[in-house]
Design an enzyme around this catalytic site. Sequence first.
Site, PDB file in Angstrom:
ATOM      1  N   TYR A 153      34.218  51.957  42.490  1.00 61.24           N
ATOM      2  CA  TYR A 153      36.073  50.979  43.034  1.00 61.24           C
ATOM      3  C   TYR A 153      36.592  52.313  42.894  1.00 61.24           C
ATOM      4  O   TYR A 153      36.045  53.834  43.329  1.00 61.24           O
ATOM      5  CB  TYR A 153      36.141  50.738  41.615  1.00 61.24           C
ATOM      6  CG  TYR A 153      36.281  49.278  41.448  1.00 61.24           C
ATOM      7  CD1 TYR A 153      36.929  48.374  41.302  1.00 61.24           C
ATOM      8  CD2 TYR A 153      35.169  48.710  40.395  1.00 61.24           C
ATOM      9  CE1 TYR A 153      36.675  46.845  41.078  1.00 61.24           C
ATOM     10  CE2 TYR A 153      34.634  47.679  39.625  1.00 61.24           C
ATOM     11  CZ  TYR A 153      35.516  46.953  39.998  1.00 61.24           C
ATOM     12  OH  TYR A 153      35.091  45.545  40.003  1.00 61.24           O
ATOM     13  N   ASP A 186      41.332  40.736  39.665  1.00 64.32           N
ATOM     14  CA  ASP A 186      41.821  40.031  39.413  1.00 64.32           C
ATOM     15  C   ASP A 186      43.609  40.161  40.490  1.00 64.32           C
ATOM     16  O   ASP A 186      43.119  40.933  41.489  1.00 64.32           O
ATOM     17  CB  ASP A 186      43.635  41.214  38.431  1.00 64.32           C
ATOM     18  CG  ASP A 186      42.084  41.586  37.197  1.00 64.32           C
ATOM     19  OD1 ASP A 186      41.513  40.622  36.416  1.00 64.32           O
ATOM     20  OD2 ASP A 186      42.591  42.470  36.547  1.00 64.32           O
TER      21      ASP A 186
END
Length: 247
Positions: free
Chosen positions: A112, A53
Amino acid sequence: MRYRAVVEYDGTAFIGWQRQKGVAGRSVQESIEDAIYRLSQQCVTVFAAGRTDAGVHALGQVVHFDLNTSLQDYVIKNALNHYLRSDMVSILSLEEAAEGFHARFSAKKRHYMYKIVNRDAPPCLDRLRMWHVPKQLNVSDMQEAASHMVGEKKDFASFRAKECQSKSSVRTVDRIDCVREGNNIFVHVSAKSFLHKQVRIIVGTLVQCGHGAFPPSYVLEILERKNRAAAGITAPPHGLYLVLVEY
């Protein structure tokens, strides 16, 4: 010829990985595709393992693209880095890909990391690369809460954005580790795939647990309710990094 590359980028100035019609701003995908065009005069589509994003960074994003060229791999890599030098995007490695390789669909696991600075004073140098949480966090409580989300095929309906388009909210999260190093807290999350904003909602929920908004066991109720409103806040994008993709 299909090429596979590992890419690092600072997501601050980008609208995200993917080109988006009707959205003002530049995507990482667009930057790399433009660099390839400047090198080869060929219009190609670059595919990524993770469609990050706006504001999200990458240390090890993996991409692939098809290109007709006789240039050697290192020449392509160096040329792309030359054209990308002002975009905060770097090609760390580039090589010919195996037949049938797809950056997104061939991936076995994505790793992540979320970076939090946990102190009174806000960060100056890295303010767009970590989340400043001034209230002291109990990392042991965060880790206990995280343990309830790790395991086979749990329903993360409470941990996905309303605009998530995935048909199923069931995911297997292999790892969530919360580690304090001085004033910094690192949250490591690994899974084959994630729902839209899942990692950021997980981190936001863990942070609220860490400063005592609810006990670690409340995560079980959040999962059971299958409602986004039951979970915690969505952590801001600038603390999140795509670190590694396994194949």
